[in-house]
Design an enzyme around this catalytic site. Structure first.
Site, PDB file in Angstrom:
ATOM      1  N   GLY A 204       0.818  -1.207   0.000  1.00 11.61           N
ATOM      2  CA  GLY A 204       0.000   0.000   0.000  1.00 11.61           C
ATOM      3  C   GLY A 204       0.845   1.246   0.000  1.00 11.61           C
ATOM      4  N   PRO A 206       2.356   4.911   1.174  1.00 15.29           N
ATOM      5  CG  PRO A 206       4.377   6.027   0.792  1.00 15.29           C
ATOM      6  CD  PRO A 206       3.172   5.479   0.083  1.00 15.29           C
ATOM      7  N   GLY A 207       1.587   5.637   4.568  1.00 12.17           N
ATOM      8  CA  GLY A 207       0.591   6.249   5.440  1.00 12.17           C
ATOM      9  C   GLY A 207      -0.752   5.558   5.455  1.00 12.17           C
ATOM     10  N   GLY A 209      -1.434   2.684   6.851  1.00 13.22           N
ATOM     11  CA  GLY A 209      -1.643   1.943   8.086  1.00 13.22           C
ATOM     12  C   GLY A 209      -1.110   0.524   8.083  1.00 13.22           C
ATOM     13  CE  LYS A 210       3.136   0.007   3.753  1.00  9.69           C
ATOM     14  NZ  LYS A 210       2.631   1.359   3.447  1.00  9.69           N
ATOM     15  CB  THR A 211       3.524   0.174  10.880  1.00  4.04           C
ATOM     16  OG1 THR A 211       4.504   0.280   9.848  1.00  4.04           O
ATOM     17  CG2 THR A 211       4.214  -0.149  12.194  1.00  4.04           C
ATOM     18  CG  HIS A 426      -5.041  31.905 -13.055  1.00  5.89           C
ATOM     19  ND1 HIS A 426      -4.286  31.712 -14.193  1.00  5.89           N
ATOM     20  CD2 HIS A 426      -5.033  30.707 -12.406  1.00  5.89           C
ATOM     21  CE1 HIS A 426      -3.855  30.470 -14.235  1.00  5.89           C
ATOM     22  NE2 HIS A 426      -4.288  29.836 -13.146  1.00  5.89           N
ATOM     23  CD  GLU A 427      -6.503  30.299  -8.613  1.00  4.61           C
ATOM     24  OE1 GLU A 427      -7.224  29.275  -8.639  1.00  4.61           O
ATOM     25  OE2 GLU A 427      -5.287  30.266  -8.852  1.00  4.61           O
ATOM     26  CG  ASP A 502      -3.151  26.038 -14.165  1.00  6.32           C
ATOM     27  OD1 ASP A 502      -3.156  25.268 -13.193  1.00  6.32           O
ATOM     28  OD2 ASP A 502      -3.470  27.241 -14.093  1.00  6.32           O
TER      29      ASP A 502
END
Length: 613
Positions: A204, A206-207, A209-211, A426-427, A502
């Protein structure tokens, strides 16, 4: 070497302290005047002497006026006899207080031996420190090949983790539940002839929840949990890694049933023969030992190995064959329901305001891992404290989402009026085009406040988790990406460098549509083959499996996609110029527009959204 120098310095300081104390102790307060015996006899006859202290042949004399003197008598005769020989009157001698002092044996011994003893003490202390350092070095050499695994005691309830502490991952829990059942009731499986997998590989991003999941398996089963990282096996000395593997499994077998968890196993489990050193490479020897321990001659041990990696593609095939890591459990990024459950776990024990809606936060965080969500809640708590509040509000959580994605706000960044207007157009262009297209992600927020490297941003996230994207989705996303570029060009007659990212993303997306997804007129095929070289690190290369004529056709298709997207964005902005003006005005006044306010302003666009295709 540093410890040795420190010990030598301490020894020198101790020697100097002892020497100073001896000198201070033996130094007289005042130097009395030396006089002869005849002068002493004359002073006694005149009645000036008060006390005479006799210590062997040394005389300490104190006169009645307080003056102190000293003298030396003859060694062969007593003081009385010596003074009589010098004509001292017997009556006058009786008026003098004569004290006989016997010198202490210890003080005499110390005075005699201390000058020789101190150097010997210093040398002995130095030799003791040297021997101690040598013994410590020998013990380190002996323990150098021992495992550095950390064991978690299942009886320690404070550090115990169970499946209840892991939100989501339903399928992973079901797969690992069999491991827990085997560790609890192995006879149930043995009686029917079943063999539980010896190795489970957690895959999976990183982060995810494997550990944490590996800890939960050990906590549910109530067995010892040995935790070690793959990089802790490898040293610069050949054979140390293999020795540590043997020691790790030896400890686990003694505590069986037990779980051995190897985090980041790709540090030692990469393809053999891909690095320097050939078969004598330390990493490869470590891997060979892991393979032997997992499925060698000793197969009757009740030790289950769980390993975690986010790079399964680089692992050696021998690790993945049946009998070793023959079960793979994928830890996916959480969906919207799982994100809400994860947030519920991380907000426990934190003071919250009544307006908190975790579902809304879960909707705005697609692609977030469990670690990202934990960081989000923590950032919200920090923001609340920074603002002088004692509870976490909804706005703190929303602001933390953008902080995690883009970085902190840069309100101190000075932007002139012209640049601020360009950023607003732009936004607003991004947001207006996205709101006008059916397949584009809905807009949740538009802001011209600088965050990280971005001068402004438009937060558009899908309303539900989607794993498969259609051609129409990519076409609308291309138009949304070019909305800012088209808006700048429409309003000011030229474009700025603000659209560079963009354009880069749009070009990459269009090329992927042509070369990877078969969404162009070139037909259902891929172009180019990417290969990852693991020799001397990670390196991506692309094999060109098409002709130059096809390369020109690919470039033309990419340009066509981008040009069509620009025409769509330009048309929407031209048709909705009045709505664009309202958005820009609102942005310049408030700097930020939330979803509800944005939908109110572009409500006319929402109604016509399905018509603009």
């Amino acid at each position: 070497m540093e410890k040795l120098l420190k010990n030598i310095s301490i020894a020198v300081l101790v020697f100097l302290f002892i020497s100073a104390m001896v000198i201070l102790y033996s130094a007289p307060e005042a130097q009395p005047k030396d006089i002869s015996i005849s002068e002493l006899a004359s002073q006694i006859n005149t009645g000036a002497v008060k006390t005479v202290s006799v210590s062997e042949n040394n005389l300490q004399i104190e006169l009645k006026d307080g003056t102190k003197q000293k003298s030396v008598k003859e060694a062969q005769s007593s003081l009385t006899e010596t003074l009589s020989n010098y004509g001292v009157d017997g009556e006058k001698l009786k008026e003098v207080n004569i004290e006989i002092k016997q010198p202490s044996g210890f003080s005499a011994f110390m005075i005699a031996i201390l000058p020789f003893l101190l150097p010997l003490l210093l040398i002995g202390l130095f030799l003791w420190f040297m021997v101690k350092q040598a013994q410590r070095g020998n013990s380190q050499a002996i323990s150098f090949g021992l495992s550095k695994a950390r064991m978690t005691d299942p009886k320690d309830k404070k550090k115990r983790t169970t499946f209840k502490d892991v939100a989501g991952a339903k399928e992973a829990k079901e797969e690992l539940g069999e491991i827990v059942e085997f560790l609890k009731h192995p006879k149930k499986f043995i009686n029917i002839g079943a063999k539980i997998p010896k190795g489970v590989l957690l895959l999976g991003n990183p982060g995810t929840g494997k550990t944490l999941m590996a800890k939960a398996v050990a906590g549910e089963a109530g067995v010892p949990f040995f935790n070690i990282s793959g990089s802790e096996f490898v040293e610069m000395f050949v054979g140390v890694g293999a020795s540590r593997v043997r020691d790790l499994f030896k400890q686990a077998k003694k505590s069986a049933p037990a779980i051995v968890f190897i985090d980041e196993i790709d540090a030692v489990g990469r393809h053999r023969g891909a690095g320097l050193g050939g078969g004598h490479d330390e990493r490869e020897q470590t891997l060979n030992q892991i393979l032997v321990e997992m499925d060698g001659f000793e197969t009757g041990t009740n030790v289950i190995v769980i390993a975690a990696t986010n790079r399964p593609d680089v692992l050696d095939p021998a690790l993945l064959r049946p009998g070793r890591f023959d079960r793979r459990v994928v830890m996916d990024l959480p969906d919207i329901d799982e994100r809400e459950a994860i947030l519920n776990i991380h907000i426990k024990g934190k003071p919250l305001e009544s307006d908190i809606k975790l579902r809304t936060i879960a909707e705005r965080t697609p692609g977030f891992s469990g670690a990202d969500l934990a960081n989000l809640v923590n950032e919200a708590a920090i923001v609340a404290v920074r603002n002088g509040k004692q509870t976490i509000s909804m706005i703190d959580l929303i602001n933390s989402i953008e902080k995690v994605i883009l970085g902190p706000e840069r309100r101190s960044r000075v932007i002139n009026k012209k640049e601020k207007e360009i950023i607003a157009y732009h936004e607003a262009g991004h947001a207006l085009v996205a709101a006008s297209l059916k397949n584009a992600d809905p807009v949740h927020k538009v802001s011209i406040i600088s965050r990280g490297q971005a001068g402004g941003y438009t937060l558009a996230v899908p309303s539900e988790d989607v794993r498969l994207h259609s051609r129409g989705y990519f076409v609308d996303e291309l138009a949304t990406l070019l909305g800012g570029y088209a808006s700048e060009k429409k309003a000011f007659g030229e474009v700025t460098t603000g659209a560079s990212n963009d354009l880069e993303r749009a070009t990459h997306m269009a090329r992927a549509m042509v070369t990877r997804y078969g969404m162009s007129e070139l037909g259902p095929r891929t172009f180019g083959k990417k290969e990852e070289l693991i020799f001397l690190g990670k390196e991506i290369s692309e094999e060109k499996d098409y002709s130059e004529h096809t390369a020109q056709a690919i470039d033309k298709q990419v340009s066509d996609f981008i040009n069509q997207a620009f025409e769509t964005a330009d048309r929407i902005i031209a048709d909705k110029n009045d709505v664009m003006g309202k958005l820009v005005k609102e942005l310049l006044e408030k700097e930020t527009i939330e979803k509800e306010e944005f939908n109110r302003i572009v409500g006319i666009v929402e109604k016509e959204k399905e018509q603009v295709q």
